[in-house]
Design a protein around this motif. Structure first.
Motif, PDB file in Angstrom:
ATOM      1  N   THR A 138       0.814  -1.210   0.000  1.00  0.00           N
ATOM      2  CA  THR A 138       0.000   0.000   0.000  1.00  0.00           C
ATOM      3  C   THR A 138       0.845   1.257   0.000  1.00  0.00           C
ATOM      4  OG1 THR A 138      -1.700  -1.196   1.226  1.00  0.00           O
ATOM      5  CG2 THR A 138      -1.864   1.205   1.200  1.00  0.00           C
ATOM      6  N   ILE A 139       1.910   1.293   0.801  1.00  0.00           N
ATOM      7  CA  ILE A 139       2.734   2.485   0.936  1.00  0.00           C
ATOM      8  C   ILE A 139       4.181   2.133   0.622  1.00  0.00           C
ATOM      9  CG2 ILE A 139       3.441   4.371   2.450  1.00  0.00           C
ATOM     10  CD1 ILE A 139       1.030   3.803   4.172  1.00  0.00           C
ATOM     11  N   GLY A 140       4.801   2.856  -0.323  1.00  0.00           N
ATOM     12  CA  GLY A 140       6.188   2.622  -0.667  1.00  0.00           C
ATOM     13  C   GLY A 140       7.125   3.070   0.444  1.00  0.00           C
ATOM     14  N   SER A 141       8.382   2.672   0.360  1.00  0.00           N
ATOM     15  CA  SER A 141       9.334   2.955   1.438  1.00  0.00           C
ATOM     16  C   SER A 141       9.596   4.446   1.600  1.00  0.00           C
ATOM     17  CB  SER A 141      10.648   2.214   1.177  1.00  0.00           C
ATOM     18  OG  SER A 141      11.230   2.627  -0.046  1.00  0.00           O
ATOM     19  N   VAL A 142       9.719   5.186   0.487  1.00  0.00           N
ATOM     20  CA  VAL A 142       9.963   6.623   0.585  1.00  0.00           C
ATOM     21  C   VAL A 142       8.753   7.322   1.191  1.00  0.00           C
ATOM     22  CG1 VAL A 142      10.358   8.745  -0.714  1.00  0.00           C
ATOM     23  CG2 VAL A 142      11.629   6.677  -1.295  1.00  0.00           C
ATOM     24  N   ALA A 143       7.554   6.994   0.711  1.00  0.00           N
ATOM     25  CA  ALA A 143       6.343   7.607   1.250  1.00  0.00           C
ATOM     26  C   ALA A 143       6.188   7.298   2.735  1.00  0.00           C
ATOM     27  CB  ALA A 143       5.114   7.128   0.485  1.00  0.00           C
ATOM     28  N   ALA A 144       6.495   6.067   3.129  1.00  0.00           N
ATOM     29  CA  ALA A 144       6.393   5.690   4.543  1.00  0.00           C
ATOM     30  C   ALA A 144       7.344   6.520   5.400  1.00  0.00           C
ATOM     31  CB  ALA A 144       6.690   4.199   4.704  1.00  0.00           C
ATOM     32  N   LYS A 145       8.568   6.731   4.903  1.00  0.00           N
ATOM     33  CA  LYS A 145       9.537   7.545   5.650  1.00  0.00           C
ATOM     34  C   LYS A 145       9.068   8.991   5.756  1.00  0.00           C
ATOM     35  CE  LYS A 145      13.513   4.705   4.321  1.00  0.00           C
ATOM     36  NZ  LYS A 145      14.736   4.634   3.477  1.00  0.00           N
ATOM     37  N   LEU A 146       8.511   9.524   4.673  1.00  0.00           N
ATOM     38  CA  LEU A 146       8.020  10.899   4.703  1.00  0.00           C
ATOM     39  C   LEU A 146       6.881  11.043   5.700  1.00  0.00           C
ATOM     40  CD1 LEU A 146       8.016  11.836   0.900  1.00  0.00           C
ATOM     41  CD2 LEU A 146       9.733  12.398   2.624  1.00  0.00           C
ATOM     42  N   LEU A 147       5.951  10.108   5.689  1.00  0.00           N
ATOM     43  CA  LEU A 147       4.821  10.176   6.608  1.00  0.00           C
ATOM     44  C   LEU A 147       5.278  10.069   8.058  1.00  0.00           C
ATOM     45  CD1 LEU A 147       2.321   7.989   4.585  1.00  0.00           C
ATOM     46  CD2 LEU A 147       1.978  10.387   5.204  1.00  0.00           C
ATOM     47  N   ASP A 148       6.327   9.299   8.294  1.00  0.00           N
ATOM     48  CA  ASP A 148       6.852   9.145   9.652  1.00  0.00           C
ATOM     49  C   ASP A 148       7.618  10.381  10.124  1.00  0.00           C
ATOM     50  OD1 ASP A 148       5.985   6.878  10.839  1.00  0.00           O
ATOM     51  OD2 ASP A 148       7.755   5.662  10.421  1.00  0.00           O
ATOM     52  N   LYS A 149       8.419  10.965   9.236  1.00  0.00           N
ATOM     53  CA  LYS A 149       9.374  11.984   9.659  1.00  0.00           C
ATOM     54  C   LYS A 149       8.913  13.427   9.433  1.00  0.00           C
ATOM     55  CE  LYS A 149      12.259   8.779  10.860  1.00  0.00           C
ATOM     56  NZ  LYS A 149      12.486   8.494  12.308  1.00  0.00           N
ATOM     57  N   LEU A 150       7.956  13.649   8.554  1.00  0.00           N
ATOM     58  CA  LEU A 150       7.490  15.023   8.307  1.00  0.00           C
ATOM     59  C   LEU A 150       6.470  15.416   9.377  1.00  0.00           C
ATOM     60  CD1 LEU A 150       7.183  15.077   4.414  1.00  0.00           C
ATOM     61  CD2 LEU A 150       8.812  16.366   5.820  1.00  0.00           C
ATOM     62  N   THR A 151       6.957  15.518  10.599  1.00  0.00           N
ATOM     63  CA  THR A 151       6.081  15.832  11.733  1.00  0.00           C
ATOM     64  C   THR A 151       5.845  17.330  11.899  1.00  0.00           C
ATOM     65  OG1 THR A 151       7.994  15.878  13.210  1.00  0.00           O
ATOM     66  CG2 THR A 151       6.868  13.769  12.951  1.00  0.00           C
ATOM     67  N   PHE A 152       6.550  18.144  11.131  1.00  0.00           N
ATOM     68  CA  PHE A 152       6.510  19.590  11.302  1.00  0.00           C
ATOM     69  C   PHE A 152       5.710  20.306  10.222  1.00  0.00           C
ATOM     70  CE2 PHE A 152      10.229  18.181   9.001  1.00  0.00           C
ATOM     71  CZ  PHE A 152      10.231  18.966   7.861  1.00  0.00           C
ATOM     72  N   VAL A 153       5.162  19.566   9.266  1.00  0.00           N
ATOM     73  CA  VAL A 153       4.456  20.178   8.151  1.00  0.00           C
ATOM     74  C   VAL A 153       3.328  19.246   7.712  1.00  0.00           C
ATOM     75  CG1 VAL A 153       6.013  19.166   6.438  1.00  0.00           C
ATOM     76  CG2 VAL A 153       4.761  21.242   5.867  1.00  0.00           C
ATOM     77  N   PRO A 154       2.190  19.771   7.272  1.00  0.00           N
ATOM     78  CA  PRO A 154       1.125  18.912   6.740  1.00  0.00           C
ATOM     79  C   PRO A 154       1.602  18.130   5.519  1.00  0.00           C
ATOM     80  CG  PRO A 154       0.243  21.069   7.279  1.00  0.00           C
ATOM     81  CD  PRO A 154       1.742  21.174   7.394  1.00  0.00           C
ATOM     82  N   SER A 191       5.322   9.143  15.873  1.00  0.00           N
ATOM     83  CA  SER A 191       5.264  10.199  14.870  1.00  0.00           C
ATOM     84  C   SER A 191       3.905  10.274  14.198  1.00  0.00           C
ATOM     85  CB  SER A 191       6.360   9.990  13.820  1.00  0.00           C
ATOM     86  OG  SER A 191       6.220   8.725  13.208  1.00  0.00           O
ATOM     87  N   MET A 192       3.212   9.155  14.081  1.00  0.00           N
ATOM     88  CA  MET A 192       1.873   9.179  13.501  1.00  0.00           C
ATOM     89  C   MET A 192       1.042   8.083  14.146  1.00  0.00           C
ATOM     90  SD  MET A 192       0.649   9.334   9.525  1.00  0.00           S
ATOM     91  CE  MET A 192       1.130   7.662   9.101  1.00  0.00           C
ATOM     92  N   GLY A 193      -0.217   8.395  14.453  1.00  0.00           N
ATOM     93  CA  GLY A 193      -1.066   7.454  15.153  1.00  0.00           C
ATOM     94  C   GLY A 193      -1.540   6.302  14.291  1.00  0.00           C
ATOM     95  N   ARG A 194      -2.145   5.316  14.955  1.00  0.00           N
ATOM     96  CA  ARG A 194      -2.639   4.135  14.248  1.00  0.00           C
ATOM     97  C   ARG A 194      -3.796   4.467  13.321  1.00  0.00           C
ATOM     98  NH1 ARG A 194      -1.941   2.139  19.467  1.00  0.00           N
ATOM     99  NH2 ARG A 194      -4.165   2.425  19.889  1.00  0.00           N
ATOM    100  N   VAL A 195      -4.640   5.425  13.722  1.00  0.00           N
ATOM    101  CA  VAL A 195      -5.820   5.734  12.916  1.00  0.00           C
ATOM    102  C   VAL A 195      -5.431   6.310  11.546  1.00  0.00           C
ATOM    103  CG1 VAL A 195      -7.966   7.042  12.785  1.00  0.00           C
ATOM    104  CG2 VAL A 195      -7.279   6.006  14.948  1.00  0.00           C
ATOM    105  N   PRO A 196      -4.567   7.342  11.462  1.00  0.00           N
ATOM    106  CA  PRO A 196      -4.143   7.812  10.137  1.00  0.00           C
ATOM    107  C   PRO A 196      -3.496   6.722   9.288  1.00  0.00           C
ATOM    108  CG  PRO A 196      -3.543   9.406  11.807  1.00  0.00           C
ATOM    109  CD  PRO A 196      -3.995   8.181  12.536  1.00  0.00           C
ATOM    110  N   ARG A 197      -2.689   5.879   9.913  1.00  0.00           N
ATOM    111  CA  ARG A 197      -2.053   4.798   9.164  1.00  0.00           C
ATOM    112  C   ARG A 197      -3.103   3.868   8.555  1.00  0.00           C
ATOM    113  NH1 ARG A 197       3.386   4.353  10.056  1.00  0.00           N
ATOM    114  NH2 ARG A 197       4.215   5.465  11.859  1.00  0.00           N
ATOM    115  N   LYS A 198      -4.112   3.540   9.344  1.00  0.00           N
ATOM    116  CA  LYS A 198      -5.160   2.653   8.859  1.00  0.00           C
ATOM    117  C   LYS A 198      -5.940   3.289   7.720  1.00  0.00           C
ATOM    118  CE  LYS A 198      -7.262  -1.343   9.584  1.00  0.00           C
ATOM    119  NZ  LYS A 198      -6.539  -2.636   9.543  1.00  0.00           N
TER     120      LYS A 198
END
Length: 313
Positions: free
Chosen positions: A140-156, A292-299
């Motif tokens: 569902t989520i590629g490795s780069v996208a997963a890293k961005l979603l995890d680490k971009l905690t300072f910007v939407p 860095s990101m909750g379970r609900v957004p991930r789901k």
């Protein structure tokens, strides 16, 4: 995080040289609110691996190095053509020439880390896609996208979807500060464009245990009190949106009680009610700061693959 109404918002659109990347650009081109923003198309260019340059030290390697350098030059020309085509999509869609830039960035630390470094330069939103050029079927989520979603905690972060924008947005609320920031961000970005809004809250009921222990149910009194709190939260949200240009009769509410999965309920509602955009906070009331990101957004990202999803810190 609030988006100022007095300045043009900066949007970083990360694209990887693939057809999927161009789909991300087309998503941006067809989403009206982006036309008032400054768009930077950003590609991390991976040159020849360092190990190839070791060939220079080898005897009789001159022909091999000529081939390597020619390949590198052609790859750069190809990505230049790609970026020009991506920019053309936006300009032909009506974006002002001076509002769209295209930047080819030579890879330094890694694709995800270089995008994150660029995002530190005052951007209001980062747009990416679930999967890129190296997408594997079933993932569902590629490795780069997963890293961005995890680490971009300072910007939407906006994850592009497959469904064309239909001016319908579902905003998840749970009473947390993160959800209120999501409401504020969506209101500022989308206000005045005649969007239809769904406000949604989900209260879990039966908790499925990992063992044979009987299921845990939240007390009825707790659920009733939570429903009362969310009724007031819905009204505050409606008043806020009406005050910044949304039409009250185009704001609906959805309250789901007793579900096992909040993320699955949000994704299913978006699908059934035809919402092309879902906006939610990065962490809810139960989300500890170290995650860095909750379970609900991930789901929701995992299940609502047709909709675009904005995750707000």
């Amino acid at each position: 995080m609030k988006m100022s109404l007095n300045k043009r918002k900066k949007v970083l659109v990360a694209i990887d040289g693939s057809e999927r990347g161009l789909r991300t650009v087309r998503y941006v081109s067809k989403f009206g609110p982006f036309r008032d923003m400054q768009i930077n198309l950003f590609h991390v260019f991976s040159s020849v691996p360092e190990s190839y340059w070791d060939l220079e030290k080898e005897p009789n390697s001159s022909k091999a190095m000529i081939h390597v350098r020619a390949w590198q030059l052609e790859q750069r020309k190809e990505i230049q053509r790609y970026m020009q085509a991506a920019r053309k999509i936006l300009v032909q869609a009506g974006f002002a020439e001076d509002s769209v830039t295209a930047h080819i960035h030579d890879r330094k630390k890694g694709v995800a880390r270089d995008i994150i470094s660029e995002a530190l330069n005052g951007y209001d939103l980062v747009v990416t896609r679930r999967r890129g050029f190296t997408a594997i079927r079933g993932i569902t989520i590629g490795s780069v996208a997963a890293k961005l979603l995890d680490k971009l905690t300072f910007v939407p972060v906006a994850v592009a979807g497959r469904k064309p924008s239909n001016q319908r947005v579902l905003i998840a609320l749970d009473g947390s500060d993160s959800a209120r920031r999501a409401l504020d961000f969506a209101g500022t970005a989308l206000g005045g464009r005649d969007f239809e809004v769904g406000l949604m809250n989900v209260i879990r009921g039966e908790q499925k245990p990992a063992s044979r222990i009987r299921p845990l149910f939240l007390p009825a009194a707790f659920r009733e009190e939570k429903q009362k709190d969310m009724t007031m939260e819905f009204q505050r949200a409606k008043d806020h949106l009406a005050g910044i240009g949304f039409k009250p009769h185009r704001i609906k509410t959805y309250s789901v009680v007793g579900t096992r999965s909040r993320g699955a309920s949000i994704a299913e509602t978006a699908k059934q009610q035809n919402y092309s955009l879902i906006v939610m906070g990065r962490r809810g009331l139960s989300g500890p700061e170290e995650f860095s990101m909750g379970r609900v957004p991930r789901k929701v990202i995992q299940l609502a693959t047709a909709s675009a999803i904005w995750i707000i810190p």
